[in-house]
Design an enzyme around this catalytic site. Structure first.
Site, PDB file in Angstrom:
ATOM      1  N   LYS A 132       0.817  -1.212   0.000  1.00 23.11           N
ATOM      2  CA  LYS A 132       0.000   0.000   0.000  1.00 23.11           C
ATOM      3  C   LYS A 132       0.851   1.262   0.000  1.00 23.11           C
ATOM      4  CE  LYS A 132      -4.146  -1.852   2.173  1.00 23.11           C
ATOM      5  NZ  LYS A 132      -5.195  -1.616   3.160  1.00 23.11           N
ATOM      6  N   LYS A 294     -15.311  -2.375   3.651  1.00 24.62           N
ATOM      7  CA  LYS A 294     -14.031  -2.366   2.952  1.00 24.62           C
ATOM      8  C   LYS A 294     -13.217  -1.196   3.493  1.00 24.62           C
ATOM      9  CE  LYS A 294     -15.557  -5.648   0.282  1.00 24.62           C
ATOM     10  NZ  LYS A 294     -16.612  -6.067   1.192  1.00 24.62           N
ATOM     11  N   ASP A 295     -11.906  -1.385   3.612  1.00 20.15           N
ATOM     12  CA  ASP A 295     -11.121  -0.361   4.287  1.00 20.15           C
ATOM     13  C   ASP A 295     -10.854   0.838   3.396  1.00 20.15           C
ATOM     14  OD1 ASP A 295      -9.170  -1.385   2.621  1.00 20.15           O
ATOM     15  OD2 ASP A 295      -7.606  -1.337   4.143  1.00 20.15           O
ATOM     16  N   LYS A 296     -10.252   1.840   3.978  1.00 23.96           N
ATOM     17  CA  LYS A 296     -10.084   3.125   3.313  1.00 23.96           C
ATOM     18  C   LYS A 296      -8.961   3.132   2.292  1.00 23.96           C
ATOM     19  CE  LYS A 296      -8.903   7.946   4.225  1.00 23.96           C
ATOM     20  NZ  LYS A 296      -8.705   8.971   5.241  1.00 23.96           N
TER      21      LYS A 296
END
Length: 636
Positions: A132, A294-296
């Site tokens: 990420k 769902k994550d950011k």
């Protein structure tokens, strides 16, 4: 059946020398391995989280803190603030918070050891990379209960003769919209708003009526003659409750009550995205439903359902919003339920990889052939010094004062400044109204609880807590279940290793059965499941059964009575495979020379007809992974 596919890990090879395991302390090696374990699990669905291969290490993964959202209040001043927030976030609430690295987040928060993540499936030397580095390095596609992967590939609106024309979005001026919004949200003392019909035709009046009713739920309209001129008069149909409930009489009986759509979002978590949509639609967030959060820090694609909002209105948001895209509209009879998904499909990029080709191959082959321990990831437990499982435990214990204190008290860890000030005010005054005024964004969980306390009083914490949306409340007790499960799985692997033993549990269909001495050789470790505690599960018939009992007893809970006085908080339990072996795993190391270019196309890129990226000379590892396992819903 639960299936999750993961595609893509992209890595940029650096010149760092390969680590010598003899020189690395075991604790340090484990720590580095677990950092990636956190990161790869972080963006999975709220109910199902996948852990990464044990041999992949990520020393510095950039990561962002996910926001939590919320709604409501009662004394006059707070009521005004509530109305201000009813239909969306404040301007400050829409600002992006600065990204925090995983290391920064966890300085004062939890580690994997704190939540029972202590074991690995293999001991081989791994490789390192950065996960990420860009949010576009992590792409998640939801897999529905029918096994279909959600993709945004159709922006068209279903043809419906009963839908108003596109003119409803342009017929009102900005000033008229402002006045109507103030009327809708009770922001002024007016009881009605009159709009003069300049071009007085029946068609024009019809469009204005439709525009007001569709864009401002809760308002009714009528036509009046005033001094020889025609006016459309908007007024409240049923007081303040009208805003919470979409108008029933305006929805065609032949159409399903829920509009399902695919939501593509970038760098926003699910609750934040729903709050933004609710703001622009001028409705409350609780009319939306979804199967998993769902994550950011990712690009995610998932299915959402909304009650009695037309596909036409939703599609119009594509012209207003950045980093969002809505499409694949359909009308259905039912909403979505948390946990109904089979899993998620991932495309993941790892950059700046170190290690030899042999080490990469070894780690990925281990992932393919053995799999990984199916731990619940760190996002299930929060990023501050007050873990969410502690709140869940207090709920199950019926300790409501502790629930309130755990949510509102000051704590170390990564938080926005206004939350810190709100907590400080609460600690100093125990005045919910005063603490709430410190929050520019009232839809966070803290804001919702404070509104509830203002409305119901400090002696009715149960009702105050009930203002928080049900999915958010259940996440706390699911977090406690996950905490117990992680710890028990670690004990099971420590005690018996990676092989089935008599007394283990396996699933036959949806029913858990015991492994007997005579048929133990008919199963592998990939068949073994462990229960999340609840009133409708059975426990292994070996030492781990007593370990469950001891852990819950230490937490003042009765493993034989997991029903709660409040039905929502009664835990039925579920089963979860302890080892997941991915299917259809493939990976590729490719070269690129521009770290800013994306390494694969998104759904939006494909809709726009963009060609796939062209690589040059560095390194990218792509892996495609599908996992299948059985589970029962842990939603009561």
């Amino acid at each position: 059946m639960e299936m999750t596919e993961v595609t893509g890990v992209s890595l940029k090879r650096g010149s760092v020398a390969v680590e010598d395991n003899d020189r690395v302390a075991p604790a340090e090696e484990a720590k580095r391995q677990k950092i990636l374990d956190h990161c790869l699990t972080k963006s999975q669905s709220e109910l199902e989280h996948v852990s990464p291969p044990s041999g992949v290490n990520v020393p510095e993964p950039p990561e962002a803190v996910s926001a939590r959202e919320g709604t409501k209040n009662s004394d006059v001043q707070l009521e005004e603030e509530e109305e201000e927030e009813e239909d969306g976030l404040s301007e400050e609430g829409e600002e992006e918070e600065e990204a925090e690295s995983f290391a920064d987040m966890m300085k004062h928060g939890l580690t994997e050891l704190d939540v029972g993540i202590t074991k690995f499936v293999s001991s081989h030397q791994g490789f390192s990379g950065i996960l990420k580095e860009r949010y576009s390095d992590f792409v998640v596609h939801e897999i529905g209960k029918d096994g279909r992967i959600s993709h945004l590939d159709d922006l068209s609106v279903p043809v419906d003769e009963e839908d108003p024309t596109e003119d409803v979005f342009t017929v009102l001026t900005a000033e008229e919209k402002q006045r109507l919004e103030e009327l809708q949200l009770f922001k002024n003392k007016e009881t009605s708003v009159a709009i003069e019909v300049i071009e007085d035709t029946k068609e024009k009046r019809t469009i204005i009526h439709q525009a007001i009713k569709s864009l401002f739920p809760g308002l009714e309209t009528k036509t009046e003659d005033r001094e020889g001129k025609k006016y459309i008069v908007a007024y409240h149909a049923a007081g303040k409750k009208a805003l919470a409930n979409p108008r029933k009489h305006s929805w065609p009986k032949s159409r399903g009550s829920y509009c399902h759509f695919v939501l593509y979002k970038e760098n926003k978590d699910t609750m934040d995205a729903i709050n933004v949509l609710s703001k622009y639609l001028r409705v409350k967030p609780n009319i939306f439903s979804y199967m998993g959060t769902k994550d950011k820090r990712a690009i995610t694609v998932q299915e959402i359902a909304v009650l009695k909002i037309t596909a036409q209105r939703l599609a119009h948001l594509n012209k207003c919003l950045m980093n969002f895209k809505l499409g694949n509209f359909s009308y259905q009879k039912n909403p979505l339920k948390l946990g109904e998904l089979q899993g998620n499909h991932f495309t993941v990029v790892l950059r700046n990889i170190t290690g030899t080709d042999e080490q990469v191959q070894q780690a990925m082959n281990s992932l393919k052939e053995i799999g990984f321990i199916n731990y619940y990831g760190m996002q299930r437990f929060g990023t501050t010094a007050v873990p969410t499982y502690q709140v869940g435990r207090a709920i199950l214990q019926n300790s409501w004062t502790e629930v309130m204190d755990l949510i509102l008290k000051p704590r170390s860890g990564a938080e926005k400044g206004y939350l810190v000030k709100c907590r400080e005010e609460w600690a100093k005054t125990k005045d919910p109204a005063a603490a709430l005024r410190k929050l520019p964004v009232k839809r966070c969980v803290e804001g919702q609880l404070l509104r509830g306390l203002s409305k119901y009083g400090m002696k009715n914490i149960v009702s105050a807590f009930g203002i928080i949306p049900r999915n958010n409340r259940l996440m706390y007790i699911h977090s406690y279940q996950s905490y117990v499960w992680n710890n028990m799985v670690s004990k099971r692997i420590e005690e018996y290793g990676l092989r089935p033993v008599p007394g283990d549990l396996v699933l036959k269909g949806a029913t858990a059965t015991y492994v007997d001495e005579e048929d133990v050789n008919n199963y592998s470790i990939h068949d073994v499941v462990m229960p999340l505690p609840g009133f409708d599960v059975i426990y292994p018939k070996h030492k781990i059964s007593e370990a469950y009992r001891e852990m819950l007893t230490a937490d003042n809970l009765d493993i034989d009575n997991m029903r709660h006085k409040i039905r929502d908080y009664s835990l039925s339990g579920a089963y979860r495979k302890i080892i997941i072996r991915p299917q259809n795993v493939s990976w590729e190391v490719v070269a690129y020379d521009d770290p800013k270019i994306p390494l694969f196309n998104t759904d939006v890129d494909n809709l726009e007809g963009k060609p796939p990226p062209v690589f040059a000379s560095v390194c990218f590892l792509e892996r495609r992974m599908e996992k299948t396992f059985c589970t029962r819903s842990i939603t009561p």
